[in-house]
Design an enzyme around this catalytic site. Structure first.
Site, PDB file in Angstrom:
ATOM      1  N   ARG A   1       0.830  -1.216   0.000  1.00 12.16           N
ATOM      2  CA  ARG A   1       0.000   0.000   0.000  1.00 12.16           C
ATOM      3  C   ARG A   1       0.856   1.254   0.000  1.00 12.16           C
ATOM      4  O   ARG A   1       0.560   2.215   0.707  1.00 12.16           O
ATOM      5  CB  ARG A   1      -0.905   0.045   1.241  1.00 12.16           C
ATOM      6  CG  ARG A   1      -1.936  -1.016   1.311  1.00 12.16           C
ATOM      7  CD  ARG A   1      -3.103  -0.667   0.393  1.00 12.16           C
ATOM      8  NE  ARG A   1      -4.030  -1.767   0.433  1.00 12.16           N
ATOM      9  CZ  ARG A   1      -4.941  -1.916   1.402  1.00 12.16           C
ATOM     10  NH1 ARG A   1      -5.072  -1.004   2.323  1.00 12.16           N
ATOM     11  NH2 ARG A   1      -5.704  -2.962   1.400  1.00 12.16           N
TER      12      ARG A   1
ATOM     13  N   ARG B   1      -3.722   6.656   1.187  1.00 11.53           N
ATOM     14  CA  ARG B   1      -4.229   7.892   1.809  1.00 11.53           C
ATOM     15  C   ARG B   1      -3.237   8.615   2.710  1.00 11.53           C
ATOM     16  O   ARG B   1      -3.503   9.722   3.142  1.00 11.53           O
ATOM     17  CB  ARG B   1      -5.520   7.578   2.572  1.00 11.53           C
ATOM     18  CG  ARG B   1      -6.699   7.377   1.626  1.00 11.53           C
ATOM     19  CD  ARG B   1      -7.929   6.984   2.383  1.00 11.53           C
ATOM     20  NE  ARG B   1      -7.714   5.715   3.034  1.00 11.53           N
ATOM     21  CZ  ARG B   1      -8.375   5.295   4.117  1.00 11.53           C
ATOM     22  NH1 ARG B   1      -9.273   6.067   4.667  1.00 11.53           N
ATOM     23  NH2 ARG B   1      -8.123   4.117   4.627  1.00 11.53           N
TER      24      ARG B   1
ATOM     25  N   ARG C   1      -7.779  11.564  -5.208  1.00  9.68           N
ATOM     26  CA  ARG C   1      -8.928  10.759  -4.766  1.00  9.68           C
ATOM     27  C   ARG C   1     -10.188  11.604  -4.585  1.00  9.68           C
ATOM     28  O   ARG C   1     -11.299  11.102  -4.760  1.00  9.68           O
ATOM     29  CB  ARG C   1      -8.542  10.044  -3.465  1.00  9.68           C
ATOM     30  CG  ARG C   1      -9.610   9.193  -2.828  1.00  9.68           C
ATOM     31  CD  ARG C   1      -9.869   7.903  -3.605  1.00  9.68           C
ATOM     32  NE  ARG C   1     -10.593   6.941  -2.779  1.00  9.68           N
ATOM     33  CZ  ARG C   1     -11.906   6.824  -2.739  1.00  9.68           C
ATOM     34  NH1 ARG C   1     -12.659   7.613  -3.486  1.00  9.68           N
ATOM     35  NH2 ARG C   1     -12.478   5.920  -1.958  1.00  9.68           N
TER      36      ARG C   1
ATOM     37  N   ASP D   1      -6.948  -2.883  -7.035  1.00  7.30           N
ATOM     38  CA  ASP D   1      -7.331  -3.543  -5.791  1.00  7.30           C
ATOM     39  C   ASP D   1      -7.531  -5.024  -6.091  1.00  7.30           C
ATOM     40  O   ASP D   1      -7.758  -5.408  -7.239  1.00  7.30           O
ATOM     41  CB  ASP D   1      -8.620  -2.943  -5.219  1.00  7.30           C
ATOM     42  CG  ASP D   1      -8.827  -3.386  -3.777  1.00  7.30           C
ATOM     43  OD1 ASP D   1      -8.149  -2.833  -2.893  1.00  7.30           O
ATOM     44  OD2 ASP D   1      -9.619  -4.320  -3.529  1.00  7.30           O
TER      45      ASP D   1
ATOM     46  N   TYR E   1     -14.215 -12.041   1.075  1.00  9.69           N
ATOM     47  CA  TYR E   1     -15.028 -10.839   0.819  1.00  9.69           C
ATOM     48  C   TYR E   1     -16.336 -11.210   0.118  1.00  9.69           C
ATOM     49  O   TYR E   1     -17.397 -10.667   0.424  1.00  9.69           O
ATOM     50  CB  TYR E   1     -14.251  -9.843  -0.052  1.00  9.69           C
ATOM     51  CG  TYR E   1     -13.188  -9.085   0.718  1.00  9.69           C
ATOM     52  CD1 TYR E   1     -13.537  -8.053   1.584  1.00  9.69           C
ATOM     53  CD2 TYR E   1     -11.850  -9.405   0.593  1.00  9.69           C
ATOM     54  CE1 TYR E   1     -12.572  -7.364   2.297  1.00  9.69           C
ATOM     55  CE2 TYR E   1     -10.868  -8.724   1.301  1.00  9.69           C
ATOM     56  CZ  TYR E   1     -11.239  -7.699   2.157  1.00  9.69           C
ATOM     57  OH  TYR E   1     -10.285  -7.016   2.863  1.00  9.69           O
TER      58      TYR E   1
END
Ligand code: CP3
Length: 347
Positions: free
Chosen positions: A28, A32, A41, A77, A152
């Site tokens: 990552r 952010r 973003r 992702d 998921y």
């Protein structure tokens, strides 16, 4: 390729060859914690960033230019290839992937389409090609692994204990097997397409598989991981990496797979992996990302310890034990990268 000489330290470490310094990248590394990321973003949804090659390439390059890391990882992702096969997924900021149509029965599995990368995710292949022209470090392509993707798809979002996933696995073993085979095909097809487009290494993220004990892993998951790494090895000599969190107890199983590099989280030291578990593959890791929120002296001491262990044998790539957090400061990662490069050269 860009003008600067190509930095292949990462690829050499994957192959257990000698290096100029320990290569470093961060899971990552685009995210952010970067003000530049947050600014981009604001204008796009996650999947829009993913689907516009110029934006995807820009965000992928950001940490390479800003931190001086030795690899880029494609900005996407693990959910990216699931959308086109019929999974209604959205990425919610601060939450993660949320799925509107979770899997409950075998019918939900059989109606999932097969992935056709050229038609379904052309923007990913376009981004890989574009980045190959722009970068002077290797580009890592990636995919989620079947267990983690399934978690998921079955839970409908992030989970703490994966009880719906395990319940499905235990009570519908045939449907589980169909799902695993389908996701294994997707993983192989998707990674092969990224390799053909120019990815120089591929990482398979099995972030949540550590939730299984060793016998369950061996029975319900290991066969399809053998299939995935076997088929990838047959197709190309691009290095492959396998990573999971809290999966130290599975390392002996992983050691039997045809993956070239194993990712460690902070719970298993490099010494333990090599000396106690007998792992002879390259290792990637493993600073606890939470430590990056602590004092520099502690970060440096831990990084020193990891490098000291890593350089004992060829084949170590410095990384975090898991992904970055939004609270981490860009300066901390800049300083850490410079420290790793400098300290590992002195050894
Ligand atoms: O820089 C990179 O590492 C490349 C990009 C990347 C992302 N996700 C971008 C992303 C990679 C390699 C991933 C993999 C991924 N996604 C994994 C495996 C690695 C891991 O961390 O265990 C998993 C489990 C996911 C699922 C997922 N997607 C989670 C848990 C989250 C985070 C939730 C949050 O907001 O903290 C996401 C969203 C996501 N994927 C973000 C990014 C940059 C944040 C999205 C945003 O801007 O809101």
């Amino acid at each position: 390729m860009a003008d600067k000489t190509f930095n292949d330290n990462f690829l050499r470490a994957c192959r257990q060859e000698s290096v100029d310094h320990t290569p470093v990248w961060y899971m990552r590394q685009a995210g952010r914690y970067q003000p530049e990321y947050r600014k981009i973003r604001e204008k796009y949804t996650f999947f829009e960033m993913n689907e516009i090659p110029e934006v995807c390439a820009e965000v992928t390059r950001l940490p390479v230019e800003q931190l001086g890391v030795d690899t880029a990882i494609l900005f996407a992702d693990i959910m990216t290839p699931l959308k086109p096969i019929g999974v209604e997924v959205d990425i919610k900021s601060g939450v993660g992937p949320v799925i509107a149509n979770p899997i409950r029965h075998v019918d939900d599995v059989t109606k999932l389409r097969d992935l056709e990368p050229e038609n379904d995710v052309p923007y990913i292949l376009e981004s890989v090609k574009m980045l190959n022209e722009q970068l002077s470090v290797p580009l890592i392509g990636f995919s989620g692994a079947p267990f983690t993707l399934a978690s998921y798809m079955i839970e409908g979002g992030p989970s703490k204990n994966y009880h719906l996933t395990k319940a499905f696995m235990y009570s519908q073993p045939e449907a589980w097997s169909v799902l695993m085979e389908k996701l294994a095909s997707l993983t192989v097809t998707y990674l092969k397409a990224q390799i053909t487009a120019g990815a120089k290494a591929v990482q398979v993220f099995d972030s949540w598989v550590g939730a299984l004990n060793q016998p369950d892993y061996r029975h319900y998951v290991a066969p399809i991981m053998h299939r995935i790494f076997g088929e990838l090895k047959e197709a190309s000599d691009v290095p492959t990496i396998y990573f999971g969190v809290g999966a130290g107890h599975l390392l002996p199983e992983w050691n039997c797979l045809q993956a070239d590099v194993l990712g460690l989280d902070w719970r298993t030291t490099i010494d333990t992996a090599r000396e106690e578990l007998g792992i002879r593959k390259s290792l990637q890791g493993n600073l606890d990302p939470s430590l990056l929120l602590g004092p520099w002296e502690m970060i440096e001491a831990q990084a020193r310890e990891i490098i000291d262990q890593g350089v004992k044998e060829p084949g170590h790539i410095f990384n975090l034990g898991h992904g970055t957090y939004p609270e981490i400061k860009v300066e901390t990662l800049q300083r850490l990268t410079a420290f790793i490069h400098e300290y590992s050269q002195q050894n």
